[in-house]
Motif scaffolding. Structure first.
Motif, PDB file in Angstrom:
ATOM      1  N   LYS A 164     -12.300   1.683  -4.410  1.00  0.00           N
ATOM      2  CA  LYS A 164     -11.139   1.573  -4.971  1.00  0.00           C
ATOM      3  C   LYS A 164     -11.118   2.035  -6.454  1.00  0.00           C
ATOM      4  O   LYS A 164     -11.857   1.184  -7.042  1.00  0.00           O
ATOM      5  CB  LYS A 164     -10.030   0.402  -4.454  1.00  0.00           C
ATOM      6  CG  LYS A 164     -10.001   0.200  -3.291  1.00  0.00           C
ATOM      7  CD  LYS A 164      -9.055  -0.868  -2.996  1.00  0.00           C
ATOM      8  CE  LYS A 164      -8.820  -1.151  -1.470  1.00  0.00           C
ATOM      9  NZ  LYS A 164      -8.032  -2.476  -1.097  1.00  0.00           N
TER      10      LYS A 164
ATOM     11  N   TRP B 277      -8.997   6.060  -3.373  1.00  0.00           N
ATOM     12  CA  TRP B 277      -9.688   5.183  -2.667  1.00  0.00           C
ATOM     13  C   TRP B 277     -10.789   6.289  -2.355  1.00  0.00           C
ATOM     14  O   TRP B 277     -10.772   7.084  -1.346  1.00  0.00           O
ATOM     15  CB  TRP B 277      -9.353   4.673  -1.400  1.00  0.00           C
ATOM     16  CG  TRP B 277      -8.333   3.611  -1.711  1.00  0.00           C
ATOM     17  CD1 TRP B 277      -7.667   2.937  -2.891  1.00  0.00           C
ATOM     18  CD2 TRP B 277      -7.623   2.962  -0.903  1.00  0.00           C
ATOM     19  NE1 TRP B 277      -6.730   2.100  -2.827  1.00  0.00           N
ATOM     20  CE2 TRP B 277      -6.657   1.866  -1.404  1.00  0.00           C
ATOM     21  CE3 TRP B 277      -7.595   2.798   0.621  1.00  0.00           C
ATOM     22  CZ2 TRP B 277      -5.654   0.831  -1.016  1.00  0.00           C
ATOM     23  CZ3 TRP B 277      -6.635   1.746   1.179  1.00  0.00           C
ATOM     24  CH2 TRP B 277      -5.832   1.074   0.433  1.00  0.00           C
TER      25      TRP B 277
ATOM     26  N   ILE C 170     -15.220   2.635   1.390  1.00  0.00           N
ATOM     27  CA  ILE C 170     -14.217   2.590   0.401  1.00  0.00           C
ATOM     28  C   ILE C 170     -14.466   2.118  -0.919  1.00  0.00           C
ATOM     29  O   ILE C 170     -14.764   0.856  -0.958  1.00  0.00           O
ATOM     30  CB  ILE C 170     -12.918   2.370   0.987  1.00  0.00           C
ATOM     31  CG1 ILE C 170     -12.483   3.193   2.283  1.00  0.00           C
ATOM     32  CG2 ILE C 170     -11.667   2.333  -0.015  1.00  0.00           C
ATOM     33  CD1 ILE C 170     -11.327   2.799   2.871  1.00  0.00           C
TER      34      ILE C 170
ATOM     35  N   GLU D 108     -13.394   0.494   6.024  1.00  0.00           N
ATOM     36  CA  GLU D 108     -13.087   0.048   4.725  1.00  0.00           C
ATOM     37  C   GLU D 108     -14.490  -0.381   3.610  1.00  0.00           C
ATOM     38  O   GLU D 108     -14.578  -0.795   2.610  1.00  0.00           O
ATOM     39  CB  GLU D 108     -12.628  -1.347   4.923  1.00  0.00           C
ATOM     40  CG  GLU D 108     -11.084  -0.939   5.385  1.00  0.00           C
ATOM     41  CD  GLU D 108     -10.256  -2.284   5.661  1.00  0.00           C
ATOM     42  OE1 GLU D 108     -10.782  -3.312   5.873  1.00  0.00           O
ATOM     43  OE2 GLU D 108      -8.947  -2.034   5.822  1.00  0.00           O
TER      44      GLU D 108
ATOM     45  N   ASN E 195      -6.727   7.036   0.509  1.00  0.00           N
ATOM     46  CA  ASN E 195      -5.702   6.248   0.487  1.00  0.00           C
ATOM     47  C   ASN E 195      -4.524   6.583   1.248  1.00  0.00           C
ATOM     48  O   ASN E 195      -4.021   7.760   1.165  1.00  0.00           O
ATOM     49  CB  ASN E 195      -5.293   6.078  -1.072  1.00  0.00           C
ATOM     50  CG  ASN E 195      -4.285   4.937  -1.252  1.00  0.00           C
ATOM     51  OD1 ASN E 195      -3.715   4.335  -0.458  1.00  0.00           O
ATOM     52  ND2 ASN E 195      -3.827   4.704  -2.688  1.00  0.00           N
TER      53      ASN E 195
ATOM     54  N   ILE F 143      -3.923   2.669  10.007  1.00  0.00           N
ATOM     55  CA  ILE F 143      -2.864   1.871   8.934  1.00  0.00           C
ATOM     56  C   ILE F 143      -1.326   2.241   9.226  1.00  0.00           C
ATOM     57  O   ILE F 143      -0.398   1.409   9.555  1.00  0.00           O
ATOM     58  CB  ILE F 143      -3.160   2.374   7.618  1.00  0.00           C
ATOM     59  CG1 ILE F 143      -4.603   1.705   7.368  1.00  0.00           C
ATOM     60  CG2 ILE F 143      -2.072   1.276   6.595  1.00  0.00           C
ATOM     61  CD1 ILE F 143      -4.991   0.354   7.577  1.00  0.00           C
TER      62      ILE F 143
ATOM     63  N   HIS G 117      -9.980  10.398   6.148  1.00  0.00           N
ATOM     64  CA  HIS G 117      -8.871  10.311   5.741  1.00  0.00           C
ATOM     65  C   HIS G 117      -7.795  10.098   6.891  1.00  0.00           C
ATOM     66  O   HIS G 117      -6.770   9.526   6.930  1.00  0.00           O
ATOM     67  CB  HIS G 117      -8.295  10.964   4.721  1.00  0.00           C
ATOM     68  CG  HIS G 117      -8.373  12.624   5.026  1.00  0.00           C
ATOM     69  ND1 HIS G 117      -9.142  13.313   5.268  1.00  0.00           N
ATOM     70  CD2 HIS G 117      -7.082  13.238   5.599  1.00  0.00           C
ATOM     71  CE1 HIS G 117      -8.849  14.527   5.574  1.00  0.00           C
ATOM     72  NE2 HIS G 117      -7.748  14.239   5.925  1.00  0.00           N
TER      73      HIS G 117
ATOM     74  N   TYR H 114      -8.351   6.903   9.244  1.00  0.00           N
ATOM     75  CA  TYR H 114      -8.024   5.741   8.468  1.00  0.00           C
ATOM     76  C   TYR H 114      -6.361   5.586   8.454  1.00  0.00           C
ATOM     77  O   TYR H 114      -5.735   4.652   8.475  1.00  0.00           O
ATOM     78  CB  TYR H 114      -8.414   5.482   7.031  1.00  0.00           C
ATOM     79  CG  TYR H 114      -8.254   4.233   6.408  1.00  0.00           C
ATOM     80  CD1 TYR H 114      -8.920   3.154   7.152  1.00  0.00           C
ATOM     81  CD2 TYR H 114      -7.871   3.993   5.086  1.00  0.00           C
ATOM     82  CE1 TYR H 114      -8.646   1.580   6.538  1.00  0.00           C
ATOM     83  CE2 TYR H 114      -7.621   2.872   4.850  1.00  0.00           C
ATOM     84  CZ  TYR H 114      -8.149   1.693   5.252  1.00  0.00           C
ATOM     85  OH  TYR H 114      -7.740   0.482   4.784  1.00  0.00           O
TER      86      TYR H 114
ATOM     87  N   GLN I  87     -11.811  -0.003  11.773  1.00  0.00           N
ATOM     88  CA  GLN I  87     -11.428  -0.235  10.362  1.00  0.00           C
ATOM     89  C   GLN I  87     -12.284  -1.107   9.317  1.00  0.00           C
ATOM     90  O   GLN I  87     -12.435  -0.704   8.091  1.00  0.00           O
ATOM     91  CB  GLN I  87      -9.823  -1.045  10.549  1.00  0.00           C
ATOM     92  CG  GLN I  87      -9.164  -1.141   9.333  1.00  0.00           C
ATOM     93  CD  GLN I  87      -7.918  -1.924   9.497  1.00  0.00           C
ATOM     94  OE1 GLN I  87      -7.562  -2.005  10.840  1.00  0.00           O
ATOM     95  NE2 GLN I  87      -7.318  -2.362   8.544  1.00  0.00           N
ATOM     96  N   ALA I  88     -13.065  -1.894   9.969  1.00  0.00           N
ATOM     97  CA  ALA I  88     -13.865  -2.519   9.065  1.00  0.00           C
ATOM     98  C   ALA I  88     -14.868  -1.643   8.494  1.00  0.00           C
ATOM     99  O   ALA I  88     -15.583  -1.721   7.323  1.00  0.00           O
ATOM    100  CB  ALA I  88     -14.322  -3.858   9.622  1.00  0.00           C
TER     101      ALA I  88
ATOM    102  N   TRP J 265     -14.169   7.673  -0.832  1.00  0.00           N
ATOM    103  CA  TRP J 265     -15.204   7.716   0.285  1.00  0.00           C
ATOM    104  C   TRP J 265     -16.473   7.747   0.084  1.00  0.00           C
ATOM    105  O   TRP J 265     -16.980   8.931  -0.473  1.00  0.00           O
ATOM    106  CB  TRP J 265     -14.267   8.709   1.352  1.00  0.00           C
ATOM    107  CG  TRP J 265     -15.446   8.788   2.558  1.00  0.00           C
ATOM    108  CD1 TRP J 265     -16.338   9.684   2.772  1.00  0.00           C
ATOM    109  CD2 TRP J 265     -15.626   7.690   3.778  1.00  0.00           C
ATOM    110  NE1 TRP J 265     -16.762   9.375   4.393  1.00  0.00           N
ATOM    111  CE2 TRP J 265     -16.392   8.064   4.628  1.00  0.00           C
ATOM    112  CE3 TRP J 265     -14.427   6.612   3.940  1.00  0.00           C
ATOM    113  CZ2 TRP J 265     -16.558   7.400   5.810  1.00  0.00           C
ATOM    114  CZ3 TRP J 265     -14.874   6.013   5.034  1.00  0.00           C
ATOM    115  CH2 TRP J 265     -15.889   6.180   5.969  1.00  0.00           C
TER     116      TRP J 265
END
Length: 206
Positions: A81, A87, A79, A76, A135, A114, A107, A110, A72-73, A89
């Motif tokens: 924003k 968001w 990403i 992110e 996103n 989430i 996508h 991620y 996940q890190a 890529w």
């Protein structure tokens, strides 16, 4: 007469031990360049008794192994924003415009991190119509058919049509559905058949 070179373009000498001659074309290849190119592993024919084992010099400290960041890190960190809510890529994109992380879609990976896994048989549809967006709020699990019909392909555009080319509405009473899913206007078919019948009658009378 063309002179025969004694060194490769990188300066390595052509010696019997350092030169590979192609059997078909007769071209010479430098073995040192082959081993150094892109840090690739030496070929088996260069070492018929096995690859040499590279050892660390005696007394040299062992380098500490770097800790790999969580998935996940790592996602992110790539990403961006935007003010529109998407968001972007910033990593690798495939030729279709979707973000890729390894061999998977960015996508989808991620989204599952989430909001959980996607049900079998469903795909993620971009509600914002931006394929590079990751996103999770802009993604919706739908069937493959619904995902195609929401797009801008020829089948999606034709499926959204409510009238035929001549302006007749597509209703259950005036529409014939073929086996391949194509729609045909019955009103246009009747008009074409009537026009052909009148043409044949006029030819017979004449």
């Amino acid at each position: 007469m063309r002179l025969r070179r004694t060194h490769c373009p990188r300066g390595h000498e052509y010696t019997p031990e350092n030169t590979y001659v192609h059997a078909a074309s007769g071209r010479r290849f430098c073995q040192t360049c082959r081993r150094l190119r892109s840090g690739c592993r030496p070929r088996s024919r260069d070492y018929p008794f096995g690859y040499p084992r590279l050892r660390r010099p005696q007394g040299s400290p062992k380098e500490p192994r770097q800790q790999r960041q969580p998935l996940q890190a790592r996602i992110e960190a790539r990403i961006e924003k935007l003010a529109t809510g998407c968001w972007r890529w910033t990593g690798r994109l495939c030729r279709d415009g979707y973000g890729r992380i390894g061999a998977a879609s960015a996508h989808r990976v991620y989204y599952e991190l989430i909001k959980g896994s996607v049900a079998p048989g469903l795909t993620l549809d971009h509600l914002c119509r931006n394929r590079w967006c990751v996103n999770p709020d802009h993604l919706e699990p739908v069937s493959n058919r619904d995902n195609i019909l929401r797009g801008e392909s020829f089948s999606a555009v034709n499926a959204r049509k409510t009238h035929c080319q001549k302006g007749h509405p597509f209703t259950p009473e005036t529409t014939y559905l073929k086996k391949n899913g194509h729609r045909t206007c019955k009103t246009c078919h009747k008009e074409t058949a009537s026009r052909r019948r009148r043409t044949r009658e006029s030819e017979v009378r004449s």
